[in-house]
Design a protein around this motif. Structure first.
Motif, PDB file in Angstrom:
ATOM      1  N   MET A  85       1.183  -1.134  -0.782  1.00  0.00           N
ATOM      2  CA  MET A  85      -0.222   0.068   0.268  1.00  0.00           C
ATOM      3  C   MET A  85       0.487   1.689   0.243  1.00  0.00           C
ATOM      4  SD  MET A  85      -2.778   1.133   2.957  1.00  0.00           S
ATOM      5  CE  MET A  85      -3.097  -0.378   3.003  1.00  0.00           C
ATOM      6  N   ALA A  86       0.576   2.229  -0.846  1.00  0.00           N
ATOM      7  CA  ALA A  86       0.859   3.661  -1.416  1.00  0.00           C
ATOM      8  C   ALA A  86       1.102   4.258   0.604  1.00  0.00           C
ATOM      9  CB  ALA A  86       0.711   4.511  -2.314  1.00  0.00           C
ATOM     10  N   ALA A  87       2.001   4.687   1.012  1.00  0.00           N
ATOM     11  CA  ALA A  87       2.318   5.634   1.930  1.00  0.00           C
ATOM     12  C   ALA A  87       1.151   7.189   1.637  1.00  0.00           C
ATOM     13  CB  ALA A  87       3.507   6.411   2.209  1.00  0.00           C
ATOM     14  N   PHE A  88       0.556   7.875   2.849  1.00  0.00           N
ATOM     15  CA  PHE A  88      -0.614   8.542   2.574  1.00  0.00           C
ATOM     16  C   PHE A  88      -0.926   8.754   3.934  1.00  0.00           C
ATOM     17  CE2 PHE A  88      -3.623   5.448   1.902  1.00  0.00           C
ATOM     18  CZ  PHE A  88      -4.080   5.043   2.824  1.00  0.00           C
ATOM     19  N   THR A  89      -1.389  10.091   4.251  1.00  0.00           N
ATOM     20  CA  THR A  89      -2.348  10.184   6.040  1.00  0.00           C
ATOM     21  C   THR A  89      -3.588  10.881   5.543  1.00  0.00           C
ATOM     22  OG1 THR A  89      -0.597  12.409   6.219  1.00  0.00           O
ATOM     23  CG2 THR A  89       0.568  10.975   6.885  1.00  0.00           C
ATOM     24  N   ILE A  90      -4.638  10.758   6.761  1.00  0.00           N
ATOM     25  CA  ILE A  90      -5.588  11.121   6.494  1.00  0.00           C
ATOM     26  C   ILE A  90      -5.852  12.578   7.789  1.00  0.00           C
ATOM     27  CG2 ILE A  90      -8.212  10.663   6.702  1.00  0.00           C
ATOM     28  CD1 ILE A  90      -7.744   7.997   5.605  1.00  0.00           C
ATOM     29  N   ARG A  91      -6.339  13.511   7.249  1.00  0.00           N
ATOM     30  CA  ARG A  91      -6.395  15.307   7.410  1.00  0.00           C
ATOM     31  C   ARG A  91      -8.190  15.149   7.465  1.00  0.00           C
ATOM     32  NH1 ARG A  91      -7.347  18.458   4.879  1.00  0.00           N
ATOM     33  NH2 ARG A  91      -5.938  19.056   2.808  1.00  0.00           N
ATOM     34  N   SER A  92      -8.290  15.764   8.222  1.00  0.00           N
ATOM     35  CA  SER A  92     -10.160  16.502   8.502  1.00  0.00           C
ATOM     36  C   SER A  92      -9.863  16.975   7.580  1.00  0.00           C
ATOM     37  CB  SER A  92     -10.359  16.975   9.703  1.00  0.00           C
ATOM     38  OG  SER A  92     -10.203  16.564  10.862  1.00  0.00           O
ATOM     39  N   ALA A  93     -10.879  17.461   6.043  1.00  0.00           N
ATOM     40  CA  ALA A  93     -11.182  18.336   5.359  1.00  0.00           C
ATOM     41  C   ALA A  93     -11.789  20.030   6.075  1.00  0.00           C
ATOM     42  CB  ALA A  93     -12.162  18.077   4.570  1.00  0.00           C
ATOM     43  N   LEU A  94     -10.771  21.049   5.291  1.00  0.00           N
ATOM     44  CA  LEU A  94     -10.885  22.181   5.999  1.00  0.00           C
ATOM     45  C   LEU A  94     -11.429  22.938   4.527  1.00  0.00           C
ATOM     46  CD1 LEU A  94      -6.886  22.362   6.220  1.00  0.00           C
ATOM     47  CD2 LEU A  94      -8.518  22.323   8.273  1.00  0.00           C
ATOM     48  N   LEU A 130      -4.682   7.799  -9.919  1.00  0.00           N
ATOM     49  CA  LEU A 130      -2.769   6.749  -9.919  1.00  0.00           C
ATOM     50  C   LEU A 130      -3.027   6.302  -8.430  1.00  0.00           C
ATOM     51  CD1 LEU A 130      -0.435   9.070 -11.629  1.00  0.00           C
ATOM     52  CD2 LEU A 130      -1.211   6.632 -11.902  1.00  0.00           C
ATOM     53  N   TRP A 131      -4.053   6.769  -7.607  1.00  0.00           N
ATOM     54  CA  TRP A 131      -4.417   6.293  -5.555  1.00  0.00           C
ATOM     55  C   TRP A 131      -5.370   5.372  -5.978  1.00  0.00           C
ATOM     56  CZ3 TRP A 131      -0.708   7.383  -2.125  1.00  0.00           C
ATOM     57  CH2 TRP A 131      -0.013   8.374  -2.127  1.00  0.00           C
ATOM     58  N   ARG A 132      -5.895   4.500  -6.952  1.00  0.00           N
ATOM     59  CA  ARG A 132      -6.957   3.718  -6.534  1.00  0.00           C
ATOM     60  C   ARG A 132      -6.643   2.574  -6.500  1.00  0.00           C
ATOM     61  NH1 ARG A 132     -10.789   6.713 -11.817  1.00  0.00           N
ATOM     62  NH2 ARG A 132     -11.304   8.572 -10.207  1.00  0.00           N
ATOM     63  N   ALA A 133      -7.260   2.104  -6.167  1.00  0.00           N
ATOM     64  CA  ALA A 133      -7.344   0.037  -5.603  1.00  0.00           C
ATOM     65  C   ALA A 133      -5.651  -0.138  -4.547  1.00  0.00           C
ATOM     66  CB  ALA A 133      -6.553  -0.168  -6.865  1.00  0.00           C
ATOM     67  N   GLN A 134      -5.648   0.962  -3.919  1.00  0.00           N
ATOM     68  CA  GLN A 134      -4.222   1.628  -3.490  1.00  0.00           C
ATOM     69  C   GLN A 134      -4.806   1.035  -1.738  1.00  0.00           C
ATOM     70  OE1 GLN A 134      -0.153   3.141  -3.940  1.00  0.00           O
ATOM     71  NE2 GLN A 134      -1.563   3.709  -5.947  1.00  0.00           N
ATOM     72  N   GLY A 135      -5.824   1.091  -1.054  1.00  0.00           N
ATOM     73  CA  GLY A 135      -6.221   0.955  -0.079  1.00  0.00           C
ATOM     74  C   GLY A 135      -6.750   2.480   0.549  1.00  0.00           C
ATOM     75  N   LEU A 136      -6.407   3.385  -0.022  1.00  0.00           N
ATOM     76  CA  LEU A 136      -7.086   5.286   0.069  1.00  0.00           C
ATOM     77  C   LEU A 136      -8.527   4.722   0.026  1.00  0.00           C
ATOM     78  CD1 LEU A 136      -5.027   8.242  -0.869  1.00  0.00           C
ATOM     79  CD2 LEU A 136      -6.921   7.938  -1.126  1.00  0.00           C
ATOM     80  N   VAL A 159      -3.706  12.941   2.149  1.00  0.00           N
ATOM     81  CA  VAL A 159      -2.394  13.611   1.291  1.00  0.00           C
ATOM     82  C   VAL A 159      -1.551  12.130   1.203  1.00  0.00           C
ATOM     83  CG1 VAL A 159      -3.216  15.981   1.981  1.00  0.00           C
ATOM     84  CG2 VAL A 159      -2.086  14.327   3.928  1.00  0.00           C
ATOM     85  N   ASP A 160      -0.832  12.534   0.694  1.00  0.00           N
ATOM     86  CA  ASP A 160       1.103  11.907   0.199  1.00  0.00           C
ATOM     87  C   ASP A 160       1.740  12.359   1.182  1.00  0.00           C
ATOM     88  OD1 ASP A 160       1.851  14.449  -1.408  1.00  0.00           O
ATOM     89  OD2 ASP A 160       2.006  13.737  -3.477  1.00  0.00           O
ATOM     90  N   PRO A 161       2.915  12.017   0.274  1.00  0.00           N
ATOM     91  CA  PRO A 161       3.751  11.831   1.281  1.00  0.00           C
ATOM     92  C   PRO A 161       4.883  14.074   1.667  1.00  0.00           C
ATOM     93  CG  PRO A 161       4.764  10.134   0.751  1.00  0.00           C
ATOM     94  CD  PRO A 161       2.964  10.463  -0.162  1.00  0.00           C
ATOM     95  N   GLU A 162       4.542  14.113   0.259  1.00  0.00           N
ATOM     96  CA  GLU A 162       4.872  15.830  -0.022  1.00  0.00           C
ATOM     97  C   GLU A 162       3.869  16.674   0.353  1.00  0.00           C
ATOM     98  OE1 GLU A 162       5.499  13.133  -2.424  1.00  0.00           O
ATOM     99  OE2 GLU A 162       6.924  12.994  -1.504  1.00  0.00           O
ATOM    100  N   GLY A 163       2.811  15.908   1.322  1.00  0.00           N
ATOM    101  CA  GLY A 163       1.640  16.633   1.527  1.00  0.00           C
ATOM    102  C   GLY A 163       0.062  17.350   0.133  1.00  0.00           C
ATOM    103  N   ARG A 164       0.541  17.308  -0.458  1.00  0.00           N
ATOM    104  CA  ARG A 164      -0.653  16.726  -1.905  1.00  0.00           C
ATOM    105  C   ARG A 164      -1.870  16.061  -1.483  1.00  0.00           C
ATOM    106  NH1 ARG A 164       4.662  16.075  -5.702  1.00  0.00           N
ATOM    107  NH2 ARG A 164       4.140  13.786  -5.120  1.00  0.00           N
TER     108      ARG A 164
END
Length: 163
Positions: free
Chosen positions: A1-10, A101-107, A62-67
């Motif tokens: 699974m690709a690295a990502f983090t989840i934050r609250s929407a603003l 590009l982020w589909r099918a990776q658990g996101l 968001v991806d590891p670069e914060g995008r």
């Protein structure tokens, strides 16, 4: 699974959520609908218009670069202005979009779980969504406890009980 983090929407995420409405509308690679066409449709525009209203909640991956690379959010709609997955007044409708590009990776699953927990913590008894027939996300929704309660015009309305 690709690295990502989840934050609250603003409140500032409104533009990105519009991008995710377009992604959700363009789940089929062979039937791309341009952004202006999707967002000009009143039904699609209702999912983002005036973001962030008091009852609106969401999460952004968001991806590891914060995008931002994906989002899930819910809104309340009234019977006088129902959305595609409207069930009843007081039942929030979920919208989810993930960059291809982020589909099918658990996101998508991670977003769905985070938003479902948010709705439960917010005191909601149900969460609804609408999904087109043939959309690969249909299996994801079923696996996360959503059930089809209505089917019309090539779409299923699905609901998950939260309590």
């Amino acid at each position: 699974m690709a690295a990502f983090t989840i934050r609250s929407a603003l409140p500032a995420d409104g533009g990105f959520l519009a991008d995710m409405v377009v992604e959700a509308a363009n789940w089929r690679a062979d039937a791309a609908r341009p952004r202006p066409v999707v967002l000009a449709d009143a039904t699609h525009a209702a999912y983002i218009s005036g973001w962030q209203r008091p009852a609106d909640r969401g999460v952004v991956a968001v991806d590891p670069e914060g995008r931002p690379v994906g989002a899930a959010w819910y809104r309340l709609f009234g019977a006088d202005r129902p959305s595609m997955g409207f069930v009843a007044t007081g039942v929030p409708e979920l919208i989810i979009g993930v960059r291809p590009l982020w589909r099918a990776q658990g996101l998508g699953r991670a977003l769905l779980r985070a938003l479902t927990e948010d709705a439960r913590a917010g005191g909601y008894a149900r969460l609804a969504l609408s999904v087109e027939h043939g959309n690969f996300a249909h299996d994801l929704y079923r696996s996360e406890g959503f059930s089809v309660i209505a089917s019309a015009e090539g779409r299923d309305t699905m609901v998950r009980l939260l309590r």
